[in-house]
Design a protein around this motif. Sequence first.
Motif, PDB file in Angstrom:
ATOM      1  N   ARG A 141      -4.202  92.319 -29.564  1.00  0.00           N
ATOM      2  CA  ARG A 141      -3.296  93.448 -29.836  1.00  0.00           C
ATOM      3  C   ARG A 141      -2.991  94.279 -28.601  1.00  0.00           C
ATOM      4  N   LYS A 142      -3.938  94.389 -27.679  1.00  0.00           N
ATOM      5  CA  LYS A 142      -3.752  95.233 -26.488  1.00  0.00           C
ATOM      6  C   LYS A 142      -3.469  94.417 -25.220  1.00  0.00           C
ATOM      7  N   SER A 143      -3.168  93.146 -25.369  1.00  0.00           N
ATOM      8  CA  SER A 143      -2.868  92.302 -24.207  1.00  0.00           C
ATOM      9  C   SER A 143      -1.581  92.760 -23.542  1.00  0.00           C
ATOM     10  N   LEU A 144      -1.501  92.534 -22.224  1.00  0.00           N
ATOM     11  CA  LEU A 144      -0.253  92.816 -21.514  1.00  0.00           C
ATOM     12  C   LEU A 144       0.849  91.929 -22.087  1.00  0.00           C
ATOM     13  N   ARG A 145       2.005  92.491 -22.274  1.00  0.00           N
ATOM     14  CA  ARG A 145       3.167  91.728 -22.747  1.00  0.00           C
ATOM     15  C   ARG A 145       4.080  91.464 -21.546  1.00  0.00           C
ATOM     16  N   SER A 146       3.555  90.702 -20.600  1.00  0.00           N
ATOM     17  CA  SER A 146       4.273  90.431 -19.356  1.00  0.00           C
ATOM     18  C   SER A 146       5.527  89.614 -19.621  1.00  0.00           C
ATOM     19  N   PRO A 147       6.615  89.903 -18.888  1.00  0.00           N
ATOM     20  CA  PRO A 147       7.872  89.166 -19.091  1.00  0.00           C
ATOM     21  C   PRO A 147       7.751  87.665 -18.888  1.00  0.00           C
ATOM     22  N   TRP A 148       6.854  87.209 -18.024  1.00  0.00           N
ATOM     23  CA  TRP A 148       6.744  85.771 -17.755  1.00  0.00           C
ATOM     24  C   TRP A 148       6.287  84.982 -18.970  1.00  0.00           C
ATOM     25  N   ALA A 154      13.016  80.672 -17.880  1.00  0.00           N
ATOM     26  CA  ALA A 154      13.902  80.299 -16.769  1.00  0.00           C
ATOM     27  C   ALA A 154      13.097  80.233 -15.473  1.00  0.00           C
ATOM     28  N   GLY A 155      13.039  79.073 -14.875  1.00  0.00           N
ATOM     29  CA  GLY A 155      12.324  78.899 -13.618  1.00  0.00           C
ATOM     30  C   GLY A 155      10.809  78.864 -13.769  1.00  0.00           C
ATOM     31  N   ARG A 156      10.330  78.838 -14.981  1.00  0.00           N
ATOM     32  CA  ARG A 156       8.884  78.767 -15.213  1.00  0.00           C
ATOM     33  C   ARG A 156       8.488  77.298 -15.263  1.00  0.00           C
ATOM     34  N   ASP A 157       7.584  76.891 -14.380  1.00  0.00           N
ATOM     35  CA  ASP A 157       7.194  75.480 -14.267  1.00  0.00           C
ATOM     36  C   ASP A 157       5.877  75.173 -14.979  1.00  0.00           C
ATOM     37  N   ILE A 202      -4.469  90.437 -16.645  1.00  0.00           N
ATOM     38  CA  ILE A 202      -4.136  90.166 -15.252  1.00  0.00           C
ATOM     39  C   ILE A 202      -2.632  90.359 -15.060  1.00  0.00           C
ATOM     40  N   GLU A 203      -2.277  91.214 -14.127  1.00  0.00           N
ATOM     41  CA  GLU A 203      -0.860  91.437 -13.834  1.00  0.00           C
ATOM     42  C   GLU A 203      -0.402  90.419 -12.802  1.00  0.00           C
ATOM     43  N   THR A 204       0.637  89.676 -13.165  1.00  0.00           N
ATOM     44  CA  THR A 204       1.213  88.675 -12.271  1.00  0.00           C
ATOM     45  C   THR A 204       2.633  88.402 -12.745  1.00  0.00           C
ATOM     46  N   ASP A 205       3.283  87.419 -12.143  1.00  0.00           N
ATOM     47  CA  ASP A 205       4.607  87.018 -12.602  1.00  0.00           C
ATOM     48  C   ASP A 205       4.720  85.502 -12.512  1.00  0.00           C
ATOM     49  N   LYS A 206       5.792  84.968 -13.075  1.00  0.00           N
ATOM     50  CA  LYS A 206       5.917  83.503 -13.135  1.00  0.00           C
ATOM     51  C   LYS A 206       6.076  82.888 -11.753  1.00  0.00           C
ATOM     52  N   GLU A 207       6.679  83.603 -10.810  1.00  0.00           N
ATOM     53  CA  GLU A 207       6.823  83.072  -9.459  1.00  0.00           C
ATOM     54  C   GLU A 207       5.449  82.887  -8.802  1.00  0.00           C
ATOM     55  N   ALA A 208       4.566  83.851  -9.001  1.00  0.00           N
ATOM     56  CA  ALA A 208       3.214  83.748  -8.440  1.00  0.00           C
ATOM     57  C   ALA A 208       2.441  82.604  -9.099  1.00  0.00           C
ATOM     58  N   ILE A 209       2.623  82.435 -10.397  1.00  0.00           N
ATOM     59  CA  ILE A 209       1.930  81.344 -11.088  1.00  0.00           C
ATOM     60  C   ILE A 209       2.507  79.997 -10.665  1.00  0.00           C
ATOM     61  N   ASN A 210       3.824  79.900 -10.548  1.00  0.00           N
ATOM     62  CA  ASN A 210       4.439  78.666 -10.043  1.00  0.00           C
ATOM     63  C   ASN A 210       3.889  78.328  -8.655  1.00  0.00           C
ATOM     64  N   PHE A 211       3.804  79.347  -7.779  1.00  0.00           N
ATOM     65  CA  PHE A 211       3.285  79.150  -6.423  1.00  0.00           C
ATOM     66  C   PHE A 211       1.822  78.705  -6.463  1.00  0.00           C
ATOM     67  N   LEU A 212       1.043  79.299  -7.350  1.00  0.00           N
ATOM     68  CA  LEU A 212      -0.361  78.927  -7.490  1.00  0.00           C
ATOM     69  C   LEU A 212      -0.501  77.451  -7.864  1.00  0.00           C
ATOM     70  N   PHE A 213       0.242  77.010  -8.883  1.00  0.00           N
ATOM     71  CA  PHE A 213       0.188  75.607  -9.285  1.00  0.00           C
ATOM     72  C   PHE A 213       0.639  74.689  -8.148  1.00  0.00           C
ATOM     73  N   ASP A 214       1.710  75.055  -7.465  1.00  0.00           N
ATOM     74  CA  ASP A 214       2.223  74.233  -6.369  1.00  0.00           C
ATOM     75  C   ASP A 214       1.196  74.123  -5.240  1.00  0.00           C
ATOM     76  N   SER A 215       0.597  75.236  -4.863  1.00  0.00           N
ATOM     77  CA  SER A 215      -0.416  75.230  -3.796  1.00  0.00           C
ATOM     78  C   SER A 215      -1.630  74.407  -4.208  1.00  0.00           C
ATOM     79  N   PHE A 216      -2.021  74.542  -5.460  1.00  0.00           N
ATOM     80  CA  PHE A 216      -3.177  73.805  -5.977  1.00  0.00           C
ATOM     81  C   PHE A 216      -2.922  72.300  -5.908  1.00  0.00           C
ATOM     82  N   GLU A 217      -1.734  71.878  -6.310  1.00  0.00           N
ATOM     83  CA  GLU A 217      -1.406  70.456  -6.314  1.00  0.00           C
ATOM     84  C   GLU A 217      -1.315  69.879  -4.903  1.00  0.00           C
TER      85      GLU A 217
END
Length: 150
Positions: A5-12, A17-20, A80-95
């Motif tokens: 109920r109290k989770s962040l409702r982040s736009p990502w 769109a652009g979410r990988d 955790i505050e983040t956005d889809k671009e940061a998560i996309n970058f994280l996955f890309d760097s990890f791979e």
Amino acid sequence: MPFGRKSLRSPWLTDTAGRDFDVILLCYHTMPDDPHVNHPALTSYQPNDYKWWMIADLFETAAPGLLAQFDNFYFIDDDIETDKEAINFLFDSFERGPFRLAQPALTRASFMSWNALRVRRWSGHRSVHTVHLVCPLSNRSCLEACLPGF
């Protein structure tokens, strides 16, 4: 991602769109009328438990074929505050890297974190002996090895 109920409702979460990556919400509160729980861009389960127990239940009972569908899994907490671009970058760097288990560096102002896990200017990726349980990223083989401990 654990979700309540109290989770962040982040736009990502709902902006595909652009979410990988795909998002699965593991609800730790009963929330059948929450718009995120019922959003078409999200998959949700309502096991109403603790994060790691919900993750174990997801792979063992709720969606047993899920482990074979993806190469990498990110278990980010709902505060955790983040956005889809940061998560996309994280996955890309990890791979691209030699990683089996990793995490993004947390901000200097992060409430709970070891200094070694916080961001350092100009550091790139660093090898450390631990990851914080608020945002680990794992490949399939590492997750398979760790899953019995969840």
